[in-house]
Write a protein that holds these residues in place. Structure first.
Motif, mmCIF file in Angstrom:
data_model
loop_
_atom_site.group_PDB
_atom_site.id
_atom_site.type_symbol
_atom_site.label_atom_id
_atom_site.label_comp_id
_atom_site.label_asym_id
_atom_site.label_seq_id
_atom_site.Cartn_x
_atom_site.Cartn_y
_atom_site.Cartn_z
ATOM 1 N N GLU A 109 0.889 -1.344 -0.038
ATOM 2 C CA GLU A 109 0.120 0.089 -0.148
ATOM 3 C C GLU A 109 0.787 1.328 0.153
ATOM 4 O OE1 GLU A 109 -2.675 -0.164 3.223
ATOM 5 O OE2 GLU A 109 -4.417 0.304 1.904
ATOM 6 N N TRP A 110 2.039 1.419 0.634
ATOM 7 C CA TRP A 110 2.736 2.286 0.915
ATOM 8 C C TRP A 110 4.034 2.284 -0.012
ATOM 9 C CZ3 TRP A 110 0.375 6.334 3.255
ATOM 10 C CH2 TRP A 110 -0.602 5.810 4.175
ATOM 11 N N GLY A 111 4.178 1.383 -0.670
ATOM 12 C CA GLY A 111 5.456 1.193 -1.567
ATOM 13 C C GLY A 111 5.419 2.483 -2.712
ATOM 14 N N ALA A 112 4.461 2.997 -3.040
ATOM 15 C CA ALA A 112 4.500 4.061 -4.108
ATOM 16 C C ALA A 112 4.926 5.520 -3.518
ATOM 17 C CB ALA A 112 3.058 4.291 -4.864
ATOM 18 N N LEU A 113 4.393 5.743 -2.312
ATOM 19 C CA LEU A 113 4.655 6.958 -1.469
ATOM 20 C C LEU A 113 6.306 7.001 -1.201
ATOM 21 C CD1 LEU A 113 3.938 9.640 -0.411
ATOM 22 C CD2 LEU A 113 3.261 8.424 1.729
ATOM 23 N N ILE A 114 6.780 5.841 -0.586
ATOM 24 C CA ILE A 114 8.020 5.697 -0.220
ATOM 25 C C ILE A 114 8.996 5.994 -1.505
ATOM 26 C CG2 ILE A 114 9.826 4.313 0.837
ATOM 27 C CD1 ILE A 114 7.702 5.089 2.780
ATOM 28 N N GLY A 115 8.606 5.066 -2.562
ATOM 29 C CA GLY A 115 9.521 4.883 -3.765
ATOM 30 C C GLY A 115 9.498 6.313 -4.558
ATOM 31 N N ALA A 116 8.259 6.945 -4.586
ATOM 32 C CA ALA A 116 8.224 8.383 -5.259
ATOM 33 C C ALA A 116 9.029 9.362 -4.697
ATOM 34 C CB ALA A 116 6.578 8.670 -5.353
ATOM 35 N N GLY A 117 9.096 9.474 -3.048
ATOM 36 C CA GLY A 117 9.835 10.146 -2.568
ATOM 37 C C GLY A 117 11.183 9.977 -2.533
#
Ligand SMILES: Nc1ncnc2c1ncn2[C@@H]1O[C@H](COP(=O)(O)OP(=O)(O)OP(=O)(O)O)[C@@H](O)[C@H]1O
Ligand SMILES: [Mg+2]
Lengths: 240, 312
Positions: free
Chosen positions: B250-258
């Motif tokens: 669920e949170w991978g995209a946020l961490i990855g984008a950051g």
């Protein structure tokens, strides 16, 4: 009326005739066994029946409807489910989730799908393993998961492809019990099996194929006494 | 409980962030992070959950961007209408492309999606008057000089995407997507119309990506085919964001984008590096695949274990 009718079915793989002019019928409520030596074409018959392959020639009808060439998901929705000889669990999903995914066929509600799945897991003796990621299951239980998943689609006809292969004697007895109880529920079963003891004890009728052709059909007693079968199949068994 | 509390806390923190008075540059970075988070979440639905690895999400980003751009350029309508309109336009594109590419499996699917992004770029370049070709489209009057409103708009889009994907993944469709990823033949035999559900996953994923494209046009004020249909800077970066953060998390995209946005800025600040910054990304991707195959979120237990060992 027969539940399933296979009429003059053929399946070619390039030049190889894996199934040649095979015809048989399954009556509601019975257990029909499909036997034959390795490579005889048994799994291919399943694949043609459940829509995995389109028959090269011939006709398959299920509940009076021509299903030749229909997609597997449609045939499953009509009430036919199968297991795979080479098990295909949804690896990274838990045992419970595997069965829920199938149970969703007859409902859109998560509660109902979960209830169907739980019931099926208890019925097949996998309840204790429901939270195990299916990749980590031992083979015997993976075979049983195949059965559970198929049952959760609430089929009228169940196709079992060597669900007993590689099981130890205890697991074998458990699985025979499960098959008997599935029959008691009124589900018709077609089973591919190599264990002669299992076949002779549970099946009502047997169809024998060899080199893609049907060579015999009859009750376990008739098959046991059939010279062509002894030649093709039981003879080979003695070599092994 | 945490399933509600954590997203709410993150959302609350992001809502409050502009209030502490950040520089225009920092706000720009935040807008980019949220936009890439949304695209990453969208890609993850199709690639992570449904297992259909797309190398062509620039196609949908670009179609969304050009929907907004053409509205403004040809019809003199506010490019903001591109956001709702892109939903319809991208759906049609995704449906048609999906009809072709979803017949293919694995690497063949990946290559076909890659090609579809490139085909759309070349087509857009050569449509003359309609798209203004390689010259691109410039929005003359920007809606706001300040970044704050753009930030809140993309935050709303990101939050909505998060909720939509969470609901989807927990639903019957979510089960079907994952079943298809794990074994398409088994799924089909268990009554799942694999073609239909793959199409659904693709169309939803494309719509969410297209909305970001339409937002991008409004935010940046200039688009051209090389930017919005870029193979490396859109399609590949999207995959990297999800891989770095964690596929099917669920949170991978946020961490990855950051990480990816900050890294891109940081690398760009190194003088004299030029286009070779792409090599950095390549090396990073290789390192991630080797050491954290499940991404930062997916391999969190492994990472915490490493740190604990380092401290001991
Ligand atoms: N997809 C395929 N492509 C080419 N040949 C195939 C394919 N599937 C099966 N065959 C061939 O068809 C023949 C019948 O195979 P099938 O798997 O149906 O046999 P079987 O009776 O199930 O054997 P077993 O007892 O070993 O499971 C074999 O010669 C096999 O190699
Ligand atoms: Mg077989």
């Amino acid at each position: 009326m027969s539940l399933l009718q296979v009429q003059n079915a053929y399946k070619f793989f390039g030049g190889l005739a894996a199934v040649t002019d095979v015809s048989f019928e399954i009556e509601p409520g019975e257990i029909l066994a499909l036997i034959g030596p390795n490579g005889a074409g048994k799994t291919t018959v399943f694949n043609v029946v459940n829509g995995f392959y389109k028959p090269s020639k011939g006709r398959i009808s299920f509940k009076g409807v021509d299903i030749s060439g229909m997609k597997p998901h449609k045939i499953c929705k009509m009430g036919m489910a199968r297991t795979f000889q080479v098990v295909k669990p949804l690896q990274r999903m838990s045992v419970l989730d595997n069965v829920i995914a199938s149970a969703y066929l007859r409902t859109d509600s998560k509660e109902k799908a979960t209830a169907i799945a739980m019931e099926t897991l208890k019925f097949t003796g996998l309840y204790e393993d429901r939270d195990v990621i299916s990749k980590g299951l031992p083979l015997g239980k993976r075979k049983r998961l195949e059965i559970a998943r198929a049952l959760a689609t609430q089929p009228e006809l169940l196709l079992l492809d060597e669900s007993f292969a590689g099981l130890n004697p205890t697991e074998l007895d458990e699985s025979i019990g499960i098959i008997r109880r599935i029959k008691e529920r009124g589900i018709t079963i077609m089973i591919i099996e190599h264990h002669m003891k299992v076949i002779m004890s549970i099946s009502d009728r047997i169809v024998v194929i060899n080199y893609g052709q049907k060579i015999a059909e009859g009750t376990p007693e008739e098959i046991r006494a059939n010279p062509a079968v002894i030649e093709a199949y039981l003879g080979e068994e003695q070599h092994a | 409980m945490n399933r509600v509390a954590i997203p709410l806390a993150v959302f609350g923190a992001l809502l409050a962030l502009p209030l502490i008075g950040l520089s225009s540059y920092t706000m720009h970075i935040l807008v980019l992070v949220l936009m890439w988070t949304t695209i990453g979440m969208a890609w993850n639905l199709l690639g992570g959950y449904c297992g259909q690895v797309s190398f062509g999400h620039a196609a949908y980003f670009g179609v969304g961007a050009y929907t907004a751009g053409i509205l403004y350029f040809k019809l003199q309508i506010s490019a903001w209408w591109g956001i709702p309109l892109s939903v319809a336009v991208v759906s049609v594109f995704a449906f048609l492309l999906g009809y072709i590419v979803l017949k293919l499996r694995g690497p063949f699917f990946a290559l076909a999606t890659l090609a579809s992004g490139e085909v759309l770029r070349i087509t857009t370049e050569n449509m003359g008057e309609f798209t203004n070709g390689t010259l691109g489209i410039l929005i003359q009057q920007r809606t706001w000089i300040e970044k704050t409103w753009y930030y809140y708009i993309i935050l709303a889009i990101a939050a909505l995407t998060f909720v939509v994907i969470r609901k989807l993944v927990a639903s019957k469709w979510g089960y079907y997507f994952v079943a298809i990823r794990e074994d398409q033949d088994a799924a089909e035999s268990l009554g799942i119309d694999t073609t239909r559900y793959k199409t659904i996953a693709l169309v939803i994923s494309a719509i969410l990506t297209g909305i970001c494209g339409a937002f991008y046009t409004n935010y940046m004020g200039y688009i051209d085919p090389h930017i919005v249909f870029a193979l490396h800077d859109i399609s590949i970066i999207t995959i990297m964001i999800v891989m770095v953060g964690g596929v099917a998390t669920e949170w991978g995209a946020l961490i990855g984008a950051g990480i990816m946005v900050l890294l891109a800025e940081w690398i760009r600040a190194i003088p004299g590096l030029g286009a070779s910054h792409q090599a950095f990304f390549g090396i990073l991707l290789i390192a991630i695949i080797i050491f954290l195959p499940n991404g930062i979120v997916g391999d969190l237990p492994k990472i915490t274990r490493l740190f604990r060992r380092a401290r001991a």
